[in-house]
Design a protein around this motif. Structure first.
Motif, short mmCIF file in Angstrom:
data_model
loop_
_atom_site.label_atom_id
_atom_site.label_comp_id
_atom_site.label_asym_id
_atom_site.label_seq_id
_atom_site.Cartn_x
_atom_site.Cartn_y
_atom_site.Cartn_z
N LYS A 1 15.20 -9.30 -77.60
CA LYS A 1 14.80 -7.94 -78.41
C LYS A 1 16.11 -7.44 -79.18
N ARG A 2 17.23 -7.56 -78.79
CA ARG A 2 18.45 -7.42 -79.80
C ARG A 2 18.50 -8.25 -80.94
N ASP A 3 18.43 -9.54 -80.60
CA ASP A 3 18.70 -10.51 -81.67
C ASP A 3 17.42 -10.18 -82.72
N LEU A 4 16.19 -9.83 -82.41
CA LEU A 4 15.09 -9.85 -83.19
C LEU A 4 15.35 -8.46 -84.15
N ALA A 5 15.84 -7.46 -83.58
CA ALA A 5 16.09 -6.27 -84.11
C ALA A 5 17.00 -6.51 -85.20
N ALA A 6 18.20 -7.46 -85.06
CA ALA A 6 19.43 -7.55 -85.74
C ALA A 6 18.93 -8.84 -86.86
N GLU A 7 18.05 -9.33 -86.60
CA GLU A 7 17.64 -10.42 -87.41
C GLU A 7 18.35 -11.64 -87.36
N THR A 8 19.13 -11.80 -86.06
CA THR A 8 20.14 -12.87 -85.97
C THR A 8 19.58 -14.20 -86.48
N TYR A 9 18.46 -14.69 -86.20
CA TYR A 9 18.00 -16.14 -86.25
C TYR A 9 16.53 -16.03 -87.05
N ARG A 10 16.45 -17.20 -87.75
CA ARG A 10 15.14 -17.48 -88.60
C ARG A 10 14.04 -17.93 -87.86
N LEU A 11 14.29 -18.88 -86.81
CA LEU A 11 13.56 -19.26 -85.86
C LEU A 11 13.98 -19.13 -84.40
N TYR A 12 13.09 -18.51 -83.54
CA TYR A 12 13.42 -18.35 -82.14
C TYR A 12 12.45 -19.18 -81.17
N VAL A 13 13.19 -20.14 -80.48
CA VAL A 13 12.26 -21.07 -79.55
C VAL A 13 12.32 -20.34 -77.98
N LEU A 14 11.26 -19.74 -77.76
CA LEU A 14 11.34 -18.99 -76.37
C LEU A 14 10.65 -19.88 -75.46
N ASP A 15 11.49 -20.81 -74.93
CA ASP A 15 10.91 -21.93 -74.18
C ASP A 15 10.68 -21.59 -72.58
N GLU A 16 9.44 -22.02 -72.42
CA GLU A 16 8.76 -21.64 -70.92
C GLU A 16 8.87 -20.14 -70.84
N PHE A 17 8.69 -19.20 -71.82
CA PHE A 17 8.67 -17.66 -71.74
C PHE A 17 7.41 -17.13 -70.98
N THR A 18 6.40 -17.97 -71.21
CA THR A 18 5.13 -17.58 -70.53
C THR A 18 5.24 -17.29 -68.99
N TYR A 19 6.31 -17.99 -68.45
CA TYR A 19 6.12 -17.86 -66.89
C TYR A 19 6.73 -16.68 -66.34
N PRO A 20 7.84 -16.12 -67.11
CA PRO A 20 8.41 -14.75 -66.83
C PRO A 20 7.30 -13.41 -67.01
N MET A 21 6.37 -13.80 -68.12
CA MET A 21 5.22 -12.84 -68.18
C MET A 21 4.25 -13.07 -67.10
N LYS A 22 3.95 -14.16 -66.74
CA LYS A 22 2.96 -14.50 -65.79
C LYS A 22 3.29 -13.92 -64.48
N TRP A 23 4.46 -14.01 -64.03
CA TRP A 23 5.14 -13.68 -62.68
C TRP A 23 5.38 -12.16 -62.95
N GLY A 24 5.17 -11.51 -63.75
CA GLY A 24 5.48 -9.89 -63.82
C GLY A 24 6.80 -9.46 -64.19
N TRP A 25 7.60 -10.48 -64.50
CA TRP A 25 9.12 -10.11 -64.71
C TRP A 25 9.11 -9.43 -65.99
N VAL A 26 8.50 -9.80 -67.06
CA VAL A 26 8.64 -9.14 -68.39
C VAL A 26 7.10 -8.72 -68.62
N ASP A 27 7.10 -7.52 -69.01
CA ASP A 27 5.93 -6.81 -69.50
C ASP A 27 5.25 -7.53 -70.88
N VAL A 28 4.01 -8.04 -70.75
CA VAL A 28 3.42 -8.88 -71.63
C VAL A 28 3.10 -7.80 -72.87
N ALA A 29 2.36 -6.55 -72.55
CA ALA A 29 2.29 -5.68 -73.52
C ALA A 29 3.44 -5.36 -74.48
#
Length: 201
Positions: free
Chosen positions: A118-146
């Motif tokens: 979130k901090r990097d997106l706000a700062a436009e740190t990268y042009r491409l982000y690879v969020l590898d296996e990020f679906t799992y923290p969402m599936k497990w309820g660790w990170v809020d999907v909304a």
């Protein structure tokens, strides 16, 4: 260069060039092999274009040295394309200062990783982000999907994001511009064979 013809031309007032250069949210999901591999292939293309790349591995152990990590780090350091920054949850993330004795839970680590994204997106740190296996923290309820959907939808600039992992949440799929589902037809592991160098890592 292939000249794809869109099925629909939206009446959005944008030129073809403006529409072509809009940031992409991509999701690679499904039970088949190749989700992360395809994302790292996109990272290779981004590197060739001189884009800065941020890789965040949310599940894989720090002990697992994937081949793409070494290759992309070498390319990033070569000075010939874009820069590559690689973060692994299993290493405790590079920006978190902790003593070796301080064990962190996977849930805490995933939350910290998402906060950094979130901090990097706000700062436009990268042009491409690879969020590898990020679906799992969402599936497990660790990170809020909304929250993920809101942050990705409202990110500034021309930042592209690729999310990988099985069982991607429906709201994420709805948000995404590009969704690829990897299906399995056959896999060597079905017949008891183990993963091997050069194929799985």
């Amino acid at each position: 260069m292939p000249q794809g013809q869109p099925e629909v031309v939206p009446n959005d007032g944008l030129t073809t060039r403006q529409r072509r250069n809009q940031p992409i949210t991509a999701v690679h999901t499904g039970p088949g092999k190749g989700k992360s591999t395809a994302a790292f292939g996109m990272a290779l293309r981004a590197w060739n274009q001189g884009w800065s790349i941020g890789v965040f591995q949310f599940v894989k152990s720090a002990k697992w040295k994937v081949g793409e990590e070494n290759a992309l780090k070498v390319l990033g350091a070569s000075g010939q394309g874009g820069s590559v920054t690689w973060h692994k949850m299993g290493e405790g993330w590079s920006w978190v200062q902790r003593s070796a004795e301080m064990a962190e839970s996977s849930e805490e680590a995933a939350k910290e990783g998402w906060e950094q994204v979130k901090r990097d997106l706000a700062a436009e740190t990268y042009r491409l982000y690879v969020l590898d296996e990020f679906t799992y923290p969402m599936k497990w309820g660790w990170v809020d999907v909304a929250e993920v959907v809101e942050v990705l939808r409202d990110r500034p600039g021309s930042q592209h994001v690729v999310v990988t992992g099985r069982d991607a949440a429906a709201p994420l799929l709805e948000l995404a511009d590009l969704v690829t589902e990897m299906t399995k037809v056959k896999h060597p592991m079905d017949t008891g064979r183990k993963g091997q160098r050069g194929i799985e890592w």
